[in-house]
Motif scaffolding. Structure first.
Motif, PDB file in Angstrom:
ATOM      1  N   ASN A  60      -6.493  11.426   2.815  1.00 29.34           N
ATOM      2  CA  ASN A  60      -6.487  10.303   3.757  1.00 29.34           C
ATOM      3  C   ASN A  60      -7.025  10.712   5.129  1.00 29.34           C
ATOM      4  OD1 ASN A  60      -5.568   8.359   1.977  1.00 29.34           O
ATOM      5  ND2 ASN A  60      -3.428   8.786   2.398  1.00 29.34           N
ATOM      6  N   THR A  61      -6.792  11.953   5.530  1.00 28.94           N
ATOM      7  CA  THR A  61      -7.297  12.444   6.810  1.00 28.94           C
ATOM      8  C   THR A  61      -8.825  12.513   6.793  1.00 28.94           C
ATOM      9  OG1 THR A  61      -5.256  13.678   7.198  1.00 28.94           O
ATOM     10  CG2 THR A  61      -7.179  14.353   8.472  1.00 28.94           C
ATOM     11  N   VAL A  62      -9.391  12.954   5.679  1.00 25.98           N
ATOM     12  CA  VAL A  62     -10.852  12.987   5.539  1.00 25.98           C
ATOM     13  C   VAL A  62     -11.408  11.566   5.630  1.00 25.98           C
ATOM     14  CG1 VAL A  62     -12.742  13.437   3.900  1.00 25.98           C
ATOM     15  CG2 VAL A  62     -10.953  15.147   4.243  1.00 25.98           C
ATOM     16  N   GLN A  63     -10.763  10.623   4.940  1.00 27.97           N
ATOM     17  CA  GLN A  63     -11.204   9.226   4.993  1.00 27.97           C
ATOM     18  C   GLN A  63     -11.038   8.642   6.393  1.00 27.97           C
ATOM     19  OE1 GLN A  63      -9.358   6.876   1.921  1.00 27.97           O
ATOM     20  NE2 GLN A  63     -10.021   8.244   0.294  1.00 27.97           N
ATOM     21  N   LEU A  64      -9.990   9.051   7.097  1.00 28.26           N
ATOM     22  CA  LEU A  64      -9.769   8.588   8.467  1.00 28.26           C
ATOM     23  C   LEU A  64     -10.863   9.105   9.396  1.00 28.26           C
ATOM     24  CD1 LEU A  64      -7.924   7.026  10.409  1.00 28.26           C
ATOM     25  CD2 LEU A  64      -6.555   9.111  10.653  1.00 28.26           C
ATOM     26  N   ARG A  65     -11.259  10.361   9.208  1.00 25.62           N
ATOM     27  CA  ARG A  65     -12.360  10.917  10.002  1.00 25.62           C
ATOM     28  C   ARG A  65     -13.648  10.141   9.754  1.00 25.62           C
ATOM     29  NH1 ARG A  65     -10.218  16.156   9.541  1.00 25.62           N
ATOM     30  NH2 ARG A  65     -11.270  16.520   7.573  1.00 25.62           N
ATOM     31  N   GLU A  66     -13.906   9.802   8.487  1.00 26.75           N
ATOM     32  CA  GLU A  66     -15.104   9.032   8.147  1.00 26.75           C
ATOM     33  C   GLU A  66     -15.048   7.644   8.783  1.00 26.75           C
ATOM     34  OE1 GLU A  66     -18.624   7.479   6.477  1.00 26.75           O
ATOM     35  OE2 GLU A  66     -17.987   9.481   7.053  1.00 26.75           O
TER      36      GLU A  66
END
Length: 150
Positions: A60-66
């Protein structure tokens, strides 16, 4: 026409903000769940649950960064700017449909019309960038002639 561009921009902004809020909520919920499991579990089950939570938070953190990157792309668009060439934020009308150059969302319906919302760095977006009225691009064996740029 500017009201259409403004509405498309607002749609994109709402799309990204909803995604950011959903991911932040999901991260908090997963973290809270992992913390609860810490209090009620012991041993291998605890370690497995904790590892699964960390994986979920990481994803979810990777998706949030995106999503944050998409927000940055949108914030760089000047909605009221018009140009004779296709730039980020352009509404491009062609003989085969209308494209809004901002972020990759795909086909949407707005005010009884369909628009394909594409990113300037997408394969078709790259073909449109820098083009002007009457230019033709070819994508997937289809010829798109630009009739208007707003």
């Amino acid at each position: 026409m500017d009201s259409t561009k403004t509405a498309l921009f607002a749609f994109c902004m709402d799309y990204v903000m909803e995604r950011i809020n959903r991911l932040k909520t999901e991260i908090k919920k997963t973290q809270s769940s992992a913390n609860e499991e810490t209090k009620s579990s012991a041993g291998d089950k605890y370690e497995t649950g904790r590892a699964m939570a960390q994986l979920e938070i990481g994803k979810n953190t990777v998706q949030l960064r995106e999503a944050g990157r998409l927000l940055g792309m949108l914030q760089a668009i000047h909605v009221d700017l018009s140009s004779e060439i296709v730039i980020p934020g352009s509404l491009v009308k062609t003989n085969k449909g209308d494209f809004y150059i901002s972020i990759s969302i795909g086909l949407i319906k707005l005010k009884q019309n369909q628009y394909c919302i594409i990113a300037p760095d997408s394969p078709i977006g790259k073909l449109f960038m820098g083009k002007k009225v009457r230019d033709v691009i070819s994508w997937n064996k289809t010829q798109y002639q630009i009739t208007e740029i707003h």
